[in-house]
Design a protein around this motif. Structure first.
Motif, PDB file in Angstrom:
ATOM      1  N   GLU A   7       0.824  -1.198   0.000  1.00 50.22           N
ATOM      2  CA  GLU A   7       0.000   0.000   0.000  1.00 50.22           C
ATOM      3  C   GLU A   7       0.864   1.257   0.000  1.00 50.22           C
ATOM      4  O   GLU A   7       0.552   2.233  -0.682  1.00 50.22           O
ATOM      5  CB  GLU A   7      -0.898  -0.016   1.238  1.00 50.22           C
ATOM      6  CG  GLU A   7      -2.038   0.945   1.161  1.00 50.22           C
ATOM      7  CD  GLU A   7      -3.017   0.731   2.291  1.00 50.22           C
ATOM      8  OE1 GLU A   7      -3.456   1.750   2.855  1.00 50.22           O
ATOM      9  OE2 GLU A   7      -3.327  -0.423   2.615  1.00 50.22           O
ATOM     10  N   ASP A  10       2.215   1.726  -3.520  1.00 51.42           N
ATOM     11  CA  ASP A  10       1.183   2.268  -4.401  1.00 51.42           C
ATOM     12  C   ASP A  10       0.940   3.753  -4.136  1.00 51.42           C
ATOM     13  O   ASP A  10       0.734   4.531  -5.061  1.00 51.42           O
ATOM     14  CB  ASP A  10      -0.126   1.499  -4.224  1.00 51.42           C
ATOM     15  CG  ASP A  10      -0.035   0.083  -4.752  1.00 51.42           C
ATOM     16  OD1 ASP A  10       0.857  -0.176  -5.600  1.00 51.42           O
ATOM     17  OD2 ASP A  10      -0.848  -0.758  -4.323  1.00 51.42           O
ATOM     18  N   SER A  14       1.480   6.540  -6.929  1.00 51.00           N
ATOM     19  CA  SER A  14       0.313   7.274  -7.416  1.00 51.00           C
ATOM     20  C   SER A  14       0.366   8.754  -7.071  1.00 51.00           C
ATOM     21  O   SER A  14      -0.073   9.588  -7.850  1.00 51.00           O
ATOM     22  CB  SER A  14      -0.969   6.660  -6.862  1.00 51.00           C
ATOM     23  OG  SER A  14      -1.039   6.836  -5.463  1.00 51.00           O
TER      24      SER A  14
END
Length: 50
Positions: A7, A10, A14
């Motif tokens: 997580e 990511d 992002s």
């Protein structure tokens, strides 16, 4: 722990928070160093660094 790291990866990709990577790597390095130093013969040498 694996889910947290995925997580976090990511999030960094992002949101383009590339400055977090060196900070996180240094924190992980110090954390591993402290875990390694607990109850080992390396402890006196690590404490002299700080």
């Amino acid at each position: 722990m694996k889910d947290f790291l995925l997580e976090l990866k990511d999030y960094v990709i992002s949101r383009r928070k590339w400055l977090l990577l060196p900070i996180l790597m240094i924190l992980l390095l110090f954390g591993g160093l402290l875990i390694l130093a607990q109850g080992s013969a390396v402890a006196p040498f690590i404490y002299t660094i700080f």
